[in-house]
Enzyme design. Structure first.
Site, short mmCIF file in Angstrom:
data_model
loop_
_atom_site.label_atom_id
_atom_site.label_comp_id
_atom_site.label_asym_id
_atom_site.label_seq_id
_atom_site.Cartn_x
_atom_site.Cartn_y
_atom_site.Cartn_z
N GLU A 156 17.20 45.15 176.66
CA GLU A 156 18.19 46.00 177.31
C GLU A 156 17.49 46.81 178.39
O GLU A 156 16.26 46.78 178.51
CB GLU A 156 18.88 46.91 176.29
N HIS B 102 21.06 54.41 173.20
CA HIS B 102 19.68 54.41 172.74
C HIS B 102 18.84 55.35 173.61
O HIS B 102 19.00 55.38 174.83
CB HIS B 102 19.06 53.01 172.86
#
Lengths: 308, 407
Positions: free
Chosen positions: A227, A265
Site C-alpha cells: 500500500e 494505517h
C-alpha cells in the site's frame, strides 16, 4: 512445509484481556498449540477454553475442546515452564513495546505483535533492542501469521485459508483476507500467510518474508500486497529483481489516496512525493511482478504469474 | 497532529531553543499592541506579520480578497517613521488579513480563513539554513536532515541538488551525539559563535523532537544572524498520533477549526475517515480494503467521496455514526458498503446498516457487498429488512453497480 509457524509451534499469549482471550479461543479452536499466557497480576491462575473445534483448522481432531492455559507473570518463567517457541502480543499500545522487548529478552524466536497504535518512538527503541538478538518480530499492527490447517496465530478468520503452494505477505488485514479468499476460489492454496503490519516501523519486512518464501521448498509462488507510504515495496522490487526465483503477483492499495493524508494505517501516507502507489507499481512491474489492476484481480494475477 | 507556528515556537522556547520574540493576535488591536511591546524588547521597530494556518507556502500564498497581499508581511515602516508608523502599517495589514482567505500551494483552491496572526520581531539574517528531524522508515530511526539551502522547499532541493542534503541517523540509545552535531554544523559551514550555537541548537532540537514524540520538526529557514546567533525563524511541528496520550499539553493545542468537521466527528466515534472530492460514499472494514475500495470505484469510472474504515470491531452505534457522516456530505450520490468479515461479523454490519437507514433514512442508492464471517446471516438480515438495498457478489460488481446507480 511452510514458513515461521507449523504444527510444532508452541504459542505463548502476552496480554490475555478481552481481545487476547477472544482470539486465543479462536486459535485453540483452529488447532493452534497454545501453551501459556503472561499477565502481570494473574500469576498462578489458569484460563480455561472450551468450545466446538473449527473444522477448517487442524484435521483429525475431536469435535470439541476443553483446555486450561497456565498464566505466568513473566515471559522468562513462561518459556522455562512451557517451552514456548512463539509469542503473540495483544498488550495495549502503551505497554506493547515493552512486551516485545521482554519476549526478546526471554529469547522467544518468533514475536508476533497484533497491537495497533503503539507509539512510533517506542517501536524505534524496541527495534534497537532487538538488534543483534536472534529473534524475529512480525508486526505490529498486523493480523498475524497462519499456516493453513497447522497453526493460526493472530486475528485472521481461519476458514478462508486452504493449504497449498502460495505464500502470502501483506501490510493489510482485511485486504489479505480478500486476497486469500480469491486465491482459494482460483484453486490456489497457501503455504503461509503473513501480515507484516501497517505501521511505519515494523519488524519483519517484505524482503525478509520474500527471502523465507524463496527458500521454502513448498512455496511455488508469492502474492504480495502493499500500500502507499514508505519505500518497502520498492526495496522488495529491487530484491525480487536480483534474487527471487519464484513467480510473484502483487497489488498496491491507494492509487486514489490523496498526498499528506494518513489512510487509516499509521504508515499509509504519501509524504514529500514519496510512497505513491504509482512508484511502487512501476518498481514491482519492472521486477517482473504481475500487478493486479484492481483488488478483484488478485487471484487471477497470481494464476497469470504462475503460468509464466 | 499539526499545530500552529506560534504554538511550535512557544514549545521550543520553553525548551531553551532560540526563536524570535512574538505575540499571537486574533484582533487588529492585539496585533497593533504587539508592535510596541516587540520593538521595546528587541530594540528594533521591524516586525513581521504572519498568517497562522496549518499549511505551508504562506509567504508565497495570496489572499482571495487581496490578490496582491501575501500571507507573511515584513513591516519596515518603523525604520524611518518610528513605532507609530509600524503600528499604522500593522493595523492596515491586520485589517486585511484577519478574516480573509489565504490560498497557498498546500491549501487547495478553497484556501483557509486566517483567524490568528503572529506578530514577530524582525531578525537581521546573515544566512538561511534548513533543518528537520523526522523518521526514516527504511532504517526505523529518526534522522536529522539539514541543508545550506534554507528558505527553499526541501523537496525542491532534494530534486535539484540532492548533494546539498545532509542526513544523519540518530541511534535511539544515544541520541544525537556531540560529534554528529559538530559534523552537521561543519557541513552547514558554521564558524565561530555560530558553530557553537549551531551545535547546541542541533542537540537541543533533536532531544526536543524525541522527547515530544514528533512526526516532524522542520525549521525552514533556520537563520544565522549577523552576530552569530542561530534562531528558528519558522517552525513546523506535527505530533505522532499514537503518542499524544502522553503529552496532554500538546493534545490541548489542537485547533479544530483547521480540521475537517466530518473527520473530527469520525475520530470521536473511533472511525477512520478522510473526506475526498468524489460522489461515491464508501464504508469498509480495514484500512487496506478501504483504500482498495476507493481504487476500484475510480477504476470503473466513479470517484470516491471518502475513505472510511470502520475497523475490526465496530458495533451498531459506530455503523450508524459512519452512515450519518457519509450521508451528510451533499456530494454523495451513492453509497457502497464493502465488508470482508473476519473479526467483524457480517450480521453485525447488516444490523447496523438497517438501524442506520431506519434512523437516518436513505436518499441515495446503496450497494452492499458482504463476504466472510456470517455472510449468509448478514445477507438474510438485509433481504428481510425490505429496504432498497442492492447486493453485490464481489468488489468489482459492487463498484460497477454503485457507479451506474449514482449517475
Amino acid at each position: 512445509m511452510s514458513v515461521l509457524v507449523n504444527r510444532d509451534t508452541r504459542v505463548l499469549v502476552q496480554g490475555i484481556g478481552e481481545t487476547g482471550r477472544f482470539h486465543t479461543d479462536k486459535a485453540i479452536a483452529y488447532g493452534t498449540v497454545v501453551v501459556g499466557a503472561v499477565h502481570p497480576s494473574r500469576v498462578g491462575q489458569v484460563e480455561r477454553f472450551t468450545g466446538d473445534t473449527d473444522g477448517s483448522g487442524v484435521q483429525g481432531r475431536q469435535d470439541t475442546y476443553d483446555v486450561e492455559i497456565p498464566i505466568f507473570s513473566t515471559v522468562r518463567d513462561a518459556v522455562a515452564e512451557t517451552g514456548a517457541n512463539a509469542t503473540v502480543i495483544y498488550v495495549p499500545p502503551p505497554f506493547a513495546a515493552d512486551a516485545i522487548m521482554e519476549a526478546a529478552d526471554a529469547g522467544v524466536p518468533l514475536i508476533i505483535t497484533i497491537t495497533e497504535g503503539i507509539p512510533v518512538a517506542d517501536m524505534v527503541l524496541a527495534k534497537r533492542y532487538l538488534q543483534g538478538r536472534d529473534v524475529r518480530l512480525v508486526g505490529p499492527n498486523c493480523p498475524g501469521v497462519i499456516t493453513p490447517q497447522e497453526c493460526k496465530i493472530g486475528i485472521m478468520p481461519g476458514y478462508i485459508h486452504t493449504p497449498g503452494t502460495i505464500g502470502v505477505v501483506s501490510r493489510s488485514g482485511t485486504l489479505t483476507y480478500e486476497a486469500v479468499h480469491q486465491l482459494t476460489l482460483n484453486g490456489l492454496g497457501q503455504t503461509t500467510a503473513i501480515g507484516i503490519g501497517g505501521d511505519p516501523v515494523n519488524g519483519t519486512n517484505f524482503v525478509d518474508v520474500l527471502t523465507l518464501f524463496n527458500e521454502d521448498p513448498a512455496t511455488e509462488g508469492v502474492m504480495m500486497i502493499g500500500e502507499i507510504g514508505g519505500t518497502a515495496e520498492e526495496e522488495a522490487a529491487e530484491w525480487i529483481k536480483a534474487n527471487m526465483t519464484k513467480p510473484v503477483a502483487g497489488f498496491i492499495a491507494g492509487t486514489t489516496a490523496p498526498p499528506g493524508k494518513r489512510m487509516g494505517h499509521a504508515g499509509a501516507i504519501i509524504s514529500g512525493g514519496q510512497g505513491t502507489a504509482e512508484a511502487k507499481i512501476t518498481a514491482l512491474e519492472d521486477a517482473g511482478v504481475v500487478i493486479a489492476p484492481t483488488p478483484t484481480d488478485m487471484g487471477t494475477a497470481m494464476l497469470e504469474a504462475m503460468s509464466r | 497532529m499539526k499545530i500552529h507556528e506560534y504554538q511550535a515556537k512557544a514549545l521550543m522556547e520553553a525548551r531553551g531553543i532560540p526563536v524570535p520574540h512574538g505575540v499571537m493576535a486574533t484582533t487588529v488591536d492585539e496585533a497593533v499592541a504587539a508592535v510596541r511591546q516587540l520593538s521595546e524588547s528587541s530594540g528594533s521597530p521591524v516586525v513581521v506579520v504572519k498568517s497562522q494556518i496549518h499549511a505551508g507556502g504562506r509567504g508565497k500564498g495570496r489572499f482571495k480578497e487581496y490578490p496582491e497581499l501575501g500571507g507573511v508581511n515584513v513591516v519596515l515602516d518603523g525604520i524611518e517613521g518610528g513605532v507609530e508608523a509600524a503600528e499604522a502599517r500593522v493595523r492596515e495589514l491586520a485589517t486585511w488579513m484577519l478574516g480573509s482567505t489565504l490560498v497557498t500551494i498546500q491549501t487547495g483552491d478553497e484556501g483557509r480563513v486566517v483567524t490568528r496572526l503572529y506578530i514577530e520581531q524582525g531578525i537581521e539574517i546573515a544566512t538561511e539554513l534548513y533543518l528537520s528531524v523526522l523518521l526514516d522508515r527504511s532504517t526505523s530511526r529518526n534522522i536529522v536532515m539539514a541543508s545550506t539551502e534554507g528558505g527553499t522547499e526541501i523537496e525542491v532541493v532534494a530534486h535539484e541538488t540532492p548533494e546539498k542534503i545532509i542526513k544523519i541517523e540518530i541511534d535511539p540509545a544515544f541520541g544525537l551525539t556531540d560529534f554528529q552535531a559538530r559534523g552537521i554544523a561543519y557541513k552547514l559551514e558554521l564558524e565561530g559563535d555560530a558553530l557553537k550555537n549551531g551545535v547546541k541548537f542541533l542537540k537541543d532540537l533533536t532531544a526536543f523532537a524525541i522527547e515530544m514524540d514528533t512526526d516532524l520538526v522542520e525549521i525552514n529557514p533556520l537563520v544565522v544572524t549577523t552576530d552569530g546567533q542561530v534562531i528558528a525563524l519558522d517552525g513546523k511541528i506535527s505530533f505522532e498520533a499514537n503518542a499524544l496520550y502522553r503529552h496532554p499539553e500538546v493534545a490541548a493545542l489542537r485547533d479544530e477549526a483547521e480540521e475537517d468537521a466530518a473527520e473530527l466527528a469520525a475520530t470521536e466515534h473511533g472511525l477512520s475517515f478522510i473526506k475526498l472530492d468524489g460522489s461515491i460514499g464508501c464504508m469498509v472494514n480495514g484500512a487496506g480494503l478501504a483504500m482498495a475500495t476507493m481504487d476500484i470505484i475510480q477504476f470503473v469510472g466513479g470517484e470516491p467521496a471518502n475513505f472510511l474504515d470502520v475497523g475490526g470491531g465496530a458495533d451498531k452505534d459506530q455503523i450508524v455514526a459512519a452512515f450519518k457522516i457519509i450521508t451528510e456530505d451533499p456530494n454523495v450520490k451513492g453509497i457502497f458498503i464493502n465488508i470482508f468479515g473476519g473479526i467483524m461479523r457480517c450480521d453485525i454490519i447488516a444490523n447496523g446498516v438497517v438501524a442506520a437507514i431506519e434512523e437516518v433514512g436513505l436518499q441515495v442508492p446503496l450497494v452492499v457487498r458482504l463476504e466472510g464471517t456470517n455472510v449468509e446471516l448478514g445477507k438474510q438480515i438485509i433481504d428481510e429488512s425490505g429496504l432498497n438495498v442492492v447486493s453485490a457478489t464481489d468488489m468489482r460488481d459492487g463498484a460497477v453497480k454503485i457507479v451506474e446507480l449514482a449517475e
